[in-house]
Write a protein that holds these residues in place. Structure first.
Motif, PDB file in Angstrom:
ATOM      1  N   ASP A 156       0.389  -1.150   0.148  1.00  0.00           N
ATOM      2  CA  ASP A 156       0.030  -0.028   0.240  1.00  0.00           C
ATOM      3  C   ASP A 156       1.046   1.004   0.346  1.00  0.00           C
ATOM      4  O   ASP A 156       0.145   2.276  -0.688  1.00  0.00           O
ATOM      5  CB  ASP A 156      -0.538   0.369   1.426  1.00  0.00           C
ATOM      6  CG  ASP A 156      -2.523  -1.310   1.324  1.00  0.00           C
ATOM      7  OD1 ASP A 156      -2.616  -1.503  -0.219  1.00  0.00           O
ATOM      8  OD2 ASP A 156      -2.637  -1.438   2.120  1.00  0.00           O
ATOM      9  N   ALA A 157       1.808   1.573   0.939  1.00  0.00           N
ATOM     10  CA  ALA A 157       2.739   2.553   0.345  1.00  0.00           C
ATOM     11  C   ALA A 157       3.474   2.340  -0.914  1.00  0.00           C
ATOM     12  O   ALA A 157       3.647   3.744  -0.857  1.00  0.00           O
ATOM     13  CB  ALA A 157       3.084   2.292   1.801  1.00  0.00           C
ATOM     14  N   PHE A 158       3.675   1.847  -0.809  1.00  0.00           N
ATOM     15  CA  PHE A 158       4.878   2.084  -2.393  1.00  0.00           C
ATOM     16  C   PHE A 158       3.277   1.759  -3.526  1.00  0.00           C
ATOM     17  O   PHE A 158       3.708   3.225  -4.630  1.00  0.00           O
ATOM     18  CB  PHE A 158       4.268   0.158  -3.102  1.00  0.00           C
ATOM     19  CG  PHE A 158       5.209  -0.536  -3.971  1.00  0.00           C
ATOM     20  CD1 PHE A 158       6.303  -0.224  -4.792  1.00  0.00           C
ATOM     21  CD2 PHE A 158       4.182  -0.121  -5.449  1.00  0.00           C
ATOM     22  CE1 PHE A 158       7.448  -0.129  -6.139  1.00  0.00           C
ATOM     23  CE2 PHE A 158       4.621  -0.031  -7.064  1.00  0.00           C
ATOM     24  CZ  PHE A 158       6.129  -0.036  -7.082  1.00  0.00           C
ATOM     25  N   ALA A 159       2.290   2.049  -3.845  1.00  0.00           N
ATOM     26  CA  ALA A 159       1.261   2.156  -4.650  1.00  0.00           C
ATOM     27  C   ALA A 159       1.148   3.415  -4.156  1.00  0.00           C
ATOM     28  O   ALA A 159       0.712   4.728  -5.180  1.00  0.00           O
ATOM     29  CB  ALA A 159      -0.126   1.025  -3.934  1.00  0.00           C
ATOM     30  N   ALA A 160       1.548   3.972  -2.725  1.00  0.00           N
ATOM     31  CA  ALA A 160       0.962   5.699  -3.131  1.00  0.00           C
ATOM     32  C   ALA A 160       1.871   6.204  -2.693  1.00  0.00           C
ATOM     33  O   ALA A 160       1.573   7.274  -3.785  1.00  0.00           O
ATOM     34  CB  ALA A 160       0.990   5.492  -1.510  1.00  0.00           C
ATOM     35  N   GLY A 161       3.114   5.673  -3.029  1.00  0.00           N
ATOM     36  CA  GLY A 161       4.827   5.878  -3.525  1.00  0.00           C
ATOM     37  C   GLY A 161       4.300   6.530  -4.750  1.00  0.00           C
ATOM     38  O   GLY A 161       5.064   7.385  -5.661  1.00  0.00           O
TER      39      GLY A 161
END
Length: 306
Positions: free
Chosen positions: A239-244
């Motif tokens: 999820d953090a990857f997608a946000a970045g």
């Protein structure tokens, strides 16, 4: 301010740190227990808010203590909850995450109120006002409706179908998506499926944990090897990857010296993967599925690593 609308699951997570993930007929010892908000859509919304994006959320929780706790956490993070429904006849979805000493995760859970949002419950004007729409696991017909409204309004759409990809027909949403996020296991189904009559400019970002990520595009593919960190909890790293990734696609995060206007440029795509991988690595190195990093945190991490 740039606005991203995320839609999908909002959970209350109970994280159990264990000495090992139990085998069938086996047993593990619980080292610690932690509770917090979760759910892929909610996690991405919080991560985006941390990166300076105006973050709005479409989803549902139950009218119970867990739902109220989840709402409070989201509000404290700065996420707009005008699109969050409160359901009286179903409990807030609770997920139990088993995390071993290597940071690997197994998940148990119930759907609860997660799937309460139907197409008729979605305000199409809220979708059209967004600068980007990010969809996660939810009712296929709801995901398809939001993707259709967004794409017809010229709003870019990203989609992370999640672990239940094989159990649900997300073909219409996949076709509408400009960017698809998947793990290396999920990507086999996505890249080889018959939905491949997708848009000519669709990107598929495939993550492989500590091995980094690969971005597939019609004109080729680029990769980034990721970052070597001591994993603590990998449950929110995707999820953090997608946000970045989303933040950089909107011109945020990379800094004033980077130009991503030409999204066919391999170097711009590699910088996007680098920033997204840094977001995922920092999340994996912290406890809980929702550790929040600011743009300054990510840039400092990249300066140390580069």
């Amino acid at each position: 301010m740039v606005t991203v609308l995320t839609a999908g699951h909002v959970n209350w997570d109970v994280t159990l740190r264990v000495d090992r993930l139990p085998q069938p007929d086996g047993e593990a010892s619980i080292r610690s227990q932690h509770q917090s908000g979760g759910g892929s859509a909610a996690n991405v919304a919080v991560a985006l808010a941390g990166l300076g994006v105006r973050s709005e959320l479409v989803g549902s929780v139950g009218d119970d203590d867990n739902g109220r706790l989840a709402k409070c956490e989201l509000e404290d993070a700065g996420v707009c909850l005008d699109g969050l429904a409160v359901v009286e006849d179903a409990p807030t979805a609770v997920k139990y995450l088993l995390v071993d000493d290597a940071g690997e995760v197994s998940i148990l859970g119930n759907d609860g109120a997660n799937e309460a949002v139907r197409p008729a419950d979605v305000d199409p004007d809220r979708v059209r006002r967004a600068d980007h729409v990010h969809l996660t696991s939810q009712r296929p017909e709801t995901a398809s409706y939001i993707a259709t409204v967004a794409s017809e309004a010229g709003v870019p759409v990203s989609f992370d179908p999640g672990r239940r990809l094989g159990d649900r027909d997300y073909t219409e949403t996949l076709v509408r998506a400009d960017v698809v996020f998947a793990t290396d296991h999920e990507a086999e189904a996505i890249l080889e499926s018959e939905y491949a009559a997708r848009a000519d400019d669709q990107l598929v970002a495939v993550t492989a944990g500590s091995d980094g990520a690969v971005l597939h595009a019609p004109d080729g593919r680029v990769s980034h090897p990721g970052f070597d960190v001591d994993p603590v909890d990998t449950s929110g790293a995707g999820d953090a990857f997608a946000a970045g990734f989303i933040a950089t696609s909107l011109g945020l995060g990379l800094g004033p010296d980077c130009d991503t206007e030409n999204d066919a440029d391999d170097s711009a795509r590699r910088r996007t993967l680098e920033f997204a991988n840094a977001c995922g690595a920092l999340a994996a190195s912290r406890e809980g599925p929702r550790s929040v990093s600011t743009t300054a945190d990510i840039r400092a991490f990249l300066e140390r690593r580069n």
